[in-house]
Design a protein around this motif. Structure first.
Motif, PDB file in Angstrom:
ATOM      1  N   ALA A 187      56.268  53.635 -18.149  1.00 24.57           N
ATOM      2  CA  ALA A 187      55.682  53.317 -19.453  1.00 24.57           C
ATOM      3  C   ALA A 187      55.058  51.925 -19.454  1.00 24.57           C
ATOM      4  N   THR A 188      55.741  50.953 -18.855  1.00 25.81           N
ATOM      5  CA  THR A 188      55.215  49.589 -18.856  1.00 25.81           C
ATOM      6  C   THR A 188      53.967  49.466 -17.981  1.00 25.81           C
ATOM      7  N   GLY A 199      52.714  44.800 -21.031  1.00 27.74           N
ATOM      8  CA  GLY A 199      53.118  45.835 -20.083  1.00 27.74           C
ATOM      9  C   GLY A 199      53.771  45.251 -18.842  1.00 27.74           C
ATOM     10  N   MET A 200      53.160  44.229 -18.235  1.00 30.15           N
ATOM     11  CA  MET A 200      53.728  43.661 -17.021  1.00 30.15           C
ATOM     12  C   MET A 200      55.004  42.875 -17.299  1.00 30.15           C
ATOM     13  N   SER A 201      55.129  42.280 -18.480  1.00 30.01           N
ATOM     14  CA  SER A 201      56.386  41.617 -18.836  1.00 30.01           C
ATOM     15  C   SER A 201      57.524  42.629 -18.885  1.00 30.01           C
ATOM     16  N   GLY A 202      57.254  43.802 -19.451  1.00 31.25           N
ATOM     17  CA  GLY A 202      58.263  44.851 -19.464  1.00 31.25           C
ATOM     18  C   GLY A 202      58.595  45.329 -18.061  1.00 31.25           C
ATOM     19  N   LEU A 237      51.559  38.452 -13.791  1.00 32.41           N
ATOM     20  CA  LEU A 237      51.594  37.782 -15.094  1.00 32.41           C
ATOM     21  C   LEU A 237      50.914  36.413 -15.037  1.00 32.41           C
ATOM     22  N   LEU A 238      51.171  35.663 -13.977  1.00 32.94           N
ATOM     23  CA  LEU A 238      50.537  34.351 -13.838  1.00 32.94           C
ATOM     24  C   LEU A 238      49.022  34.472 -13.779  1.00 32.94           C
ATOM     25  N   VAL A 239      48.539  35.484 -13.063  1.00 27.63           N
ATOM     26  CA  VAL A 239      47.097  35.699 -12.979  1.00 27.63           C
ATOM     27  C   VAL A 239      46.516  35.954 -14.367  1.00 27.63           C
ATOM     28  N   LEU A 240      47.177  36.822 -15.145  1.00 22.40           N
ATOM     29  CA  LEU A 240      46.666  37.147 -16.477  1.00 22.40           C
ATOM     30  C   LEU A 240      46.725  35.941 -17.416  1.00 22.40           C
ATOM     31  N   VAL A 241      47.791  35.162 -17.318  1.00 23.73           N
ATOM     32  CA  VAL A 241      47.963  34.027 -18.226  1.00 23.73           C
ATOM     33  C   VAL A 241      47.025  32.881 -17.867  1.00 23.73           C
TER      34      VAL A 241
END
Length: 538
Positions: A400-401, A368-371, A512-516
């Motif tokens: 949507a993302t 979702g966050m990549s989108g 995204l960095l936090v999630l990864v």
């Protein structure tokens, strides 16, 4: 190793056996029979309560000209929104802890009563200062509504069914975003602005009656010695965040960032934050427990949703100005460009369980966050001046993302804690998102004003304004501008908003960095039968 979504025992110090009791005679942690029918009155109450908080900002915004014309106070009217926001944000962690300690129902009832009392007082306000003060009272109730409604929703539904209630609550926000300006405009134009607050009373009364009548929480064992409530910590948290958010909201608006008021507020908030840490470490039951930040799952979700709050400022605050100033749309059409985001958000949220049940909460949120990152990067590439459908399409995709990003994280983190920790956990998530929005408003406001100032400083056209608000006011009266001046202003706004969306893309990259890097690959979901019992209902 366990597959994400498969219930396991407690982690990080939780045993998963903190079940406080039974639900209408059913074993602890098991749903009562005929749950769909039994939950309907409570769900209706939650949706009405959430609707009160959701529609508040949009419905009041449309009546500002009438309010200022009646009460005066144009110089301080922004505090109608800032005061409410401050009260909601600083009380979220306090209400979260209180709901874990004393139960959800008394906190929600108190919140509805406070909100309705604030609404009645707002309708009776005799000047702008009184109205601002009463909006703060409303915000004190709004903090209880936002946090407790989300917590009860998680109590009512087991993990597999939680997307149902979350999608309904998302629909409430979407409907409020569209209906709020229309209802507010109609009441301000054909009735009186005071009715904007009075219409809360019947809606809130119905919600209050449904909660009192139909929400029955499970019986919980009462320990012989209950730790004292951390009122000192609550006051310290309240004071710290009030000073910090005041500095963020008013900095660069009411006074320069490097002025004495800004530096004084930031310094005082830092000192109070240090004092808060000392108080919370000594408290038996702190308002903000240390485990909120020691557990990877909760800490990573808090940071990721804080980054989402940061990036949300770009579309919600700056897109309407872009639509009117650059695209030349009217207020209604500009509102539609933004509102399409609220149409796709609940749809994506409702369907997200089909994704995270297959690939997990973390991976779904990353997708979702990549989108969202790609959508935000596309905005500066739009042609100038472009057509209205182009940013509208991007907002549809962004909704949507973000729906695919937010709901799996909220459902996932709520599923990793038991009943006695769910209120605190939910409040911490919402609190971080609210703080992110406040920080984003300050940061991106400074970016936009800086870009505008640099673009307009070297322009040969005389009499050009130097900040975003002044530019918007100037473009509202195009007859007062020459063609060259109007074109210069439009291009400057276009560049400023492009920079803001680029900054929002940076916030998306941070999420995204936090999630990864920080979020666990699989969320440690608790066993539904061993964690908390669901809130009971008639």
């Amino acid at each position: 190793m366990h597959r994400e979504g498969t219930p396991v025992g407690g982690t990080d110090g939780t045993s998963g056996t903190d079940s406080p009791g039974a639900v209408h005679g059913t074993p602890a942690g098991k749903a009562a029979p005929d749950t769909d029918r039994g939950r309907r009155p409570v769900v209706a109450a939650l949706m009405l309560g959430m609707g009160l908080a959701a529609i508040d900002g949009t419905i009041v915004a449309t009546a500002v000209p009438q309010i200022v014309g009646d009460l005066g106070g144009f110089a301080v009217f922004s505090w109608l929104f800032s005061g409410y926001l401050l009260a909601v944000t600083v009380t979220l962690p306090v209400y979260g802890k209180l709901s874990d300690t004393f139960g959800r129902k008394p906190v929600l009832v108190a919140g509805i009563i406070l909100f309705l009392a604030g609404s009645l007082l707002c309708a009776a306000a005799w000047n702008m200062a009184a109205l601002i003060a009463f909006r703060v009272v409303q915000g004190l109730g709004g903090g209880a509504l936002q946090g407790t409604v989300q917590t009860i929703a998680a109590d009512l539904y087991p993990l597999k069914e939680r997307p149902k209630i979350q999608a309904k609550l998302s629909t409430v926000w979407a409907t409020s975003a569209v209906a709020g300006p229309a209802v507010g405009g109609l009441l301000a134009a054909y009735a009186d602005w005071r009715w904007i607050f009075l219409i809360n009373l019947p809606v809130g009364a119905v919600a209050l009656w449904l909660v009192v009548r139909h929400l029955h929480e499970p019986a919980r064992p009462h320990p012989a010695t209950r730790p004292p409530t951390d009122w000192a910590g609550a006051l310290a948290v309240f004071a710290t965040m009030a000073l910090l958010l005041t500095a963020l909201v008013q900095g660069g608006v009411a006074w320069p960032w490097l002025s004495a008021p800004s530096l004084g507020l930031l310094g005082a908030s830092a000192a109070l934050a240090a004092l808060t840490v000392v108080i919370e470490r000594r408290a038996a039951e702190p308002v903000i427990p240390g485990w909120v930040w020691r557990r990877r799952t909760i800490a990573s979700v808090n940071l990721a949703l804080g980054a989402m709050g940061l990036l949300m400022v770009a579309p919600t605050v700056f897109l309407p100005t872009y639509a009117q100033s650059v695209l030349g749309l009217g207020p209604i059409a500009a509102g539609f460009v933004l509102s399409v985001m609220t149409l796709s958000w609940p749809v994506a949220a409702a369907l997200s369980d089909r994704v995270y049940n297959r690939i997990g909460f973390r991976r779904t949120a990353i997708i979702g966050m990549s989108g969202a990152l790609l959508v935000l990067l596309c905005f500066p590439l739009l042609p100038y001046p472009g057509a209205a459908w182009q940013p509208a399409l991007l907002m549809l995709l962004l909704g949507a993302t973000l729906g695919l990003f937010q709901l799996p994280l909220i459902v996932g983190v709520q599923s990793t804690v038991g009943w006695t920790e769910r209120g605190t956990t939910t409040a911490s998530v919402l609190f971080c998102r609210q703080v992110g929005q406040s920080l984003g408003a300050a940061l991106f406001g400074a970016v936009a004003n800086g870009v505008l100032a640099s673009r307009l400083a070297g322009s040969p056209v005389p009499g050009l304004p130097g900040d975003l608000d002044a530019v918007s006011h100037a473009l509202e009266d195009p007859a007062a501008l020459s063609a060259a001046a109007a074109e210069t202003l439009r291009r400057a706004v276009d560049t400023a908003v492009d920079h803001v969306f680029a900054g929002a893309a940076v916030a998306a990259a941070l999420a995204l960095l936090v999630l990864v890097l920080l979020a666990p690959r699989r969320f440690p979901v608790l066993d539904e039968h061993e964690s908390a019992p669901q809130a009971s209902k008639d």
